[in-house]
Design a protein around this motif. Structure first.
Motif, PDB file in Angstrom:
ATOM      1  N   ASP A 352      41.839  25.293  49.597  1.00 45.19           N
ATOM      2  CA  ASP A 352      42.119  23.898  49.250  1.00 45.19           C
ATOM      3  C   ASP A 352      40.900  23.023  49.513  1.00 45.19           C
ATOM      4  N   SER A 353      39.715  23.607  49.337  1.00 42.98           N
ATOM      5  CA  SER A 353      38.470  22.935  49.703  1.00 42.98           C
ATOM      6  C   SER A 353      37.952  22.036  48.589  1.00 42.98           C
ATOM      7  N   ASP A 354      37.215  20.996  49.007  1.00 39.13           N
ATOM      8  CA  ASP A 354      36.475  20.149  48.077  1.00 39.13           C
ATOM      9  C   ASP A 354      35.000  20.508  48.050  1.00 39.13           C
ATOM     10  N   GLN A 355      34.573  21.450  48.888  1.00 43.01           N
ATOM     11  CA  GLN A 355      33.176  21.843  48.894  1.00 43.01           C
ATOM     12  C   GLN A 355      32.820  22.543  47.578  1.00 43.01           C
ATOM     13  N   THR A 356      31.600  22.329  47.127  1.00 40.04           N
ATOM     14  CA  THR A 356      31.208  22.736  45.780  1.00 40.04           C
ATOM     15  C   THR A 356      31.430  24.224  45.528  1.00 40.04           C
ATOM     16  N   PHE A 357      31.010  25.074  46.455  1.00 36.51           N
ATOM     17  CA  PHE A 357      31.120  26.510  46.212  1.00 36.51           C
ATOM     18  C   PHE A 357      32.573  26.953  46.150  1.00 36.51           C
ATOM     19  N   TRP A 358      33.387  26.535  47.117  1.00 32.51           N
ATOM     20  CA  TRP A 358      34.793  26.950  47.116  1.00 32.51           C
ATOM     21  C   TRP A 358      35.503  26.397  45.885  1.00 32.51           C
ATOM     22  N   THR A 359      35.132  25.180  45.464  1.00 33.46           N
ATOM     23  CA  THR A 359      35.717  24.614  44.250  1.00 33.46           C
ATOM     24  C   THR A 359      35.332  25.443  43.028  1.00 33.46           C
ATOM     25  N   TYR A 360      34.071  25.866  42.969  1.00 35.00           N
ATOM     26  CA  TYR A 360      33.609  26.711  41.870  1.00 35.00           C
ATOM     27  C   TYR A 360      34.378  28.029  41.838  1.00 35.00           C
ATOM     28  N   VAL A 361      34.535  28.647  42.992  1.00 39.06           N
ATOM     29  CA  VAL A 361      35.258  29.921  43.080  1.00 39.06           C
ATOM     30  C   VAL A 361      36.694  29.751  42.620  1.00 39.06           C
ATOM     31  N   ARG A 362      37.311  28.646  43.024  1.00 39.68           N
ATOM     32  CA  ARG A 362      38.704  28.399  42.634  1.00 39.68           C
ATOM     33  C   ARG A 362      38.833  28.286  41.118  1.00 39.68           C
ATOM     34  N   GLY A 363      37.861  27.643  40.471  1.00 39.22           N
ATOM     35  CA  GLY A 363      37.929  27.499  39.027  1.00 39.22           C
ATOM     36  C   GLY A 363      37.451  28.724  38.271  1.00 39.22           C
ATOM     37  N   GLU A 364      36.321  29.289  38.663  1.00 38.79           N
ATOM     38  CA  GLU A 364      35.705  30.404  37.945  1.00 38.79           C
ATOM     39  C   GLU A 364      36.512  31.682  38.070  1.00 38.79           C
ATOM     40  N   HIS A 365      37.130  31.906  39.249  1.00 40.83           N
ATOM     41  CA  HIS A 365      37.824  33.172  39.499  1.00 40.83           C
ATOM     42  C   HIS A 365      39.314  32.980  39.781  1.00 40.83           C
ATOM     43  N   SER A 366      39.849  31.808  39.402  1.00 42.81           N
ATOM     44  CA  SER A 366      41.278  31.508  39.619  1.00 42.81           C
ATOM     45  C   SER A 366      41.677  31.774  41.070  1.00 42.81           C
ATOM     46  N   ALA A 367      40.777  31.413  41.994  1.00 46.81           N
ATOM     47  CA  ALA A 367      40.955  31.795  43.391  1.00 46.81           C
ATOM     48  C   ALA A 367      41.505  30.644  44.221  1.00 46.81           C
ATOM     49  N   LEU A 368      42.753  30.246  43.907  1.00 47.65           N
ATOM     50  CA  LEU A 368      43.446  29.342  44.815  1.00 47.65           C
ATOM     51  C   LEU A 368      43.697  30.053  46.145  1.00 47.65           C
ATOM     52  N   TYR A 369      43.793  31.375  46.073  1.00 46.94           N
ATOM     53  CA  TYR A 369      43.954  32.184  47.276  1.00 46.94           C
ATOM     54  C   TYR A 369      42.759  33.124  47.403  1.00 46.94           C
ATOM     55  N   LEU A 370      42.365  33.402  48.636  1.00 48.38           N
ATOM     56  CA  LEU A 370      41.275  34.328  48.898  1.00 48.38           C
ATOM     57  C   LEU A 370      41.768  35.436  49.824  1.00 48.38           C
ATOM     58  N   MET A 371      41.545  36.667  49.408  1.00 52.69           N
ATOM     59  CA  MET A 371      41.998  37.831  50.155  1.00 52.69           C
ATOM     60  C   MET A 371      40.839  38.435  50.932  1.00 52.69           C
ATOM     61  N   PHE A 372      41.102  38.789  52.193  1.00 54.02           N
ATOM     62  CA  PHE A 372      40.150  39.498  53.038  1.00 54.02           C
ATOM     63  C   PHE A 372      40.819  40.789  53.507  1.00 54.02           C
ATOM     64  N   GLU A 373      40.307  41.918  53.040  1.00 55.84           N
ATOM     65  CA  GLU A 373      40.798  43.223  53.477  1.00 55.84           C
ATOM     66  C   GLU A 373      39.954  43.699  54.665  1.00 55.84           C
ATOM     67  N   THR A 374      40.577  43.993  55.788  1.00 56.28           N
ATOM     68  CA  THR A 374      39.832  44.425  56.961  1.00 56.28           C
ATOM     69  C   THR A 374      39.889  45.950  57.083  1.00 56.28           C
ATOM     70  N   LYS A 375      38.740  46.559  57.336  1.00 55.45           N
ATOM     71  CA  LYS A 375      38.621  48.014  57.479  1.00 55.45           C
ATOM     72  C   LYS A 375      37.864  48.318  58.767  1.00 55.45           C
ATOM     73  N   ASN A 376      38.590  48.746  59.792  1.00 56.35           N
ATOM     74  CA  ASN A 376      37.963  49.057  61.082  1.00 56.35           C
ATOM     75  C   ASN A 376      37.466  50.509  61.067  1.00 56.35           C
ATOM     76  N   THR A 377      36.534  50.764  60.134  1.00 59.63           N
ATOM     77  CA  THR A 377      36.050  52.127  59.906  1.00 59.63           C
ATOM     78  C   THR A 377      34.528  52.146  59.830  1.00 59.63           C
ATOM     79  N   GLN A 378      33.966  53.357  59.887  1.00 62.05           N
ATOM     80  CA  GLN A 378      32.523  53.527  59.806  1.00 62.05           C
ATOM     81  C   GLN A 378      32.001  53.263  58.402  1.00 62.05           C
ATOM     82  N   ASP A 379      32.793  53.638  57.391  1.00 59.34           N
ATOM     83  CA  ASP A 379      32.331  53.460  56.019  1.00 59.34           C
ATOM     84  C   ASP A 379      33.526  53.140  55.118  1.00 59.34           C
TER      85      ASP A 379
END
Length: 466
Positions: A352-379
């Motif tokens: 829900d950001s007004d910052q330029t980059f996050w706004t661009y991401v929201r429009g360019e990639h339909s990214a109202l939501y951002l997913m972070f997958e965590t992997k506690n692994t070596q590779d």
């Protein structure tokens, strides 16, 4: 053992700072000097927040219609807004507020509307306008009104945050005066909520994203930006030695009620500059930010790699992301599942950001939501990238991030490029290693914007992919 197992520490959330969570941390026995600002709901891109603002306006429009039809009792019933002491926000010194001003506020609202014919004819567009046409309504009352009408949402939000942070709940806590927008009615209920060990009172949490020290639309700003020029044009004298306008509020209110176009002009200016309306920063002193960054670095580096510590790593990453990006990325939620339970995303934030980059991401990639997958692994193997790519799409947007302990190798990066090239619309998967998180924590503690690091990773991806 959870850091919240000691219920006596609950209101202070011992071991967790304000930076790490999405909500305003309550204080024992005293109010935090902030209020809910409805304008932050109005300007939000989040459908749920927009709907909450519509509820506020619909209630006042219904009340205006009742007044115009002579149904004063119906309007009075709608405009019942006692102080919501459960949220722990307000401007009372030395303690928490009570609930004795509800009927007084009702009469203020009725008097304000009934004595401003232009406002009755035009209707209410922002409830903060009441500050500009009423002597007795100020920022605290705007927050009270908002909290009363969105209390049901805040209760659900509190329960979700308590699940994320393992905060103990007390069963069947009585909560009065909850608004049902479908029926335009008030009711009482019982809910599982945290309670304060200080006095046993219920605690309802409020998102950091919707609080400000003063509402974006407020009386002092109105006088400075709009009414000062008007008074000079009317040759009204009465300035103090400090340069402030020495005109009582009641005199200004008398004019603004009759000449509502003055209010309309000011509101237009505030709406047009909505990008500048931001929640009040809850940061304290710079040393506190540095200490928090250091503490998060130490915790991250001390987590062993492996499946047995995957949950600890996931929780720590959530806290780090909150520290780095809230209130730009908000409402971070662990292990978000689809309705049918077939897909589970580790962490999802709302953008829900007004910052330029996050706004661009929201429009360019339909990214109202951002997913972070965590992997506690070596590779990271191809299966992890394929899984992440499967999650991305219309529902979640087309930009996702994999957070892992070790910087990905060349084969993983090539796989991410392949996913980009083979998808239509394009899907982008970025990698955040522990090194990236440590770098961003240092950037944040230095008083700079950690978002720039994500922007650099994004730019590197886009310029490298074939």
């Amino acid at each position: 053992m959870s850091r919240f197992d000691n219920a006596a520490a609950l209101p202070l959330l011992a071991g967790v700072s304000q930076y790490e969570v999405d909500f305003v941390i309550p204080r024992l026995g005293v109010d935090v000097p902030l209020g809910i600002d409805p304008f932050l709901l109005f300007k939000s891109r989040i459908p749920e927040f927009q709907q909450l603002h519509r509820i506020l306006i619909d209630v006042f429009q219904a009340g205006v219609s009742a007044i115009k039809a002579g149904r004063i009792a119906d309007a009075s019933h709608l405009f019942q807004f006692p102080e919501v002491s459960e949220i722990g926000l307000g401007y009372t010194r030395g303690g928490k507020r009570g609930s004795g001003v509800g009927s007084f506020l009702t009469e203020l609202i009725l008097e304000t509307l009934r004595n401003s014919t232009p406002l009755l004819d035009r209707g209410v567009r922002h409830i903060e306008e009441l500050q500009l046409v009423s002597v007795g309504i100020g920022p605290d009352r705007v927050s009270d009104i908002s909290a009363s009408l969105i209390k049901g949402f805040l209760i659900e939000y509190t329960q979700k945050q308590c699940a994320i942070w393992s905060i103990p709940l007390t069963e069947a806590v009585p909560i009065p005066h909850i608004f049902d927008p479908s029926q335009l009615e008030w009711s009482d209920g019982y809910f599982d909520l945290p309670v304060s060990p200080h006095d046993g009172s219920p605690i309802i949490l409020v998102p950091r994203r919707i609080v400000r020290a003063l509402p974006w639309i407020n009386y002092d700003d109105f006088v400075k930006l709009e009414f000062a020029a008007y008074l000079r044009a009317k040759a009204v004298k009465g300035r103090s030695g400090s340069g402030k306008i020495g005109v009582p509020k009641k005199d200004i209110i008398a004019v603004s009620r009759k000449e509502l176009e003055r209010v309309d002009k000011y509101i237009r200016v505030k709406e047009e500059s909505a990008v500048e309306a931001q929640p009040t920063s809850l940061a304290t002193e710079p040393d506190g930010i540095t200490a928090e960054a250091t503490q998060l670095k130490n915790r991250l580096q001390n987590i062993p790699i492996g499946a047995s510590d995957a949950t600890t790593y996931q929780q720590t990453v959530l806290e780090i992301l909150n520290f780095l990006f809230n209130p730009e990325l908000i409402d971070g939620e662990l292990e978000v599942r689809t309705i049918d339970g077939t897909e589970r995303r580790d962490i999802v934030f709302t953008n829900d950001s007004d910052q330029t980059f996050w706004t661009y991401v929201r429009g360019e990639h339909s990214a109202l939501y951002l997913m972070f997958e965590t992997k506690n692994t070596q590779d990271i193997g191809p299966a992890a990238l394929n899984q992440t790519a499967t999650y991305l799409g219309d529902r979640l947007g087309r930009l996702g991030l994999i957070v892992t302990r070790i910087p990905p190798g060349e084969s993983s990066q090539r796989k991410a490029f392949s996913i980009y090239n083979d998808s239509s619309p394009r899907k982008i998967i970025l990698f955040l290693s522990d090194d990236d998180l440590l770098t961003m924590l240092s950037v944040k503690s230095g008083g700079k914007n950690a978002m720039r690091h994500i922007q650099d990773l994004y730019r590197s991806f886009r310029t490298s992919v074939q």
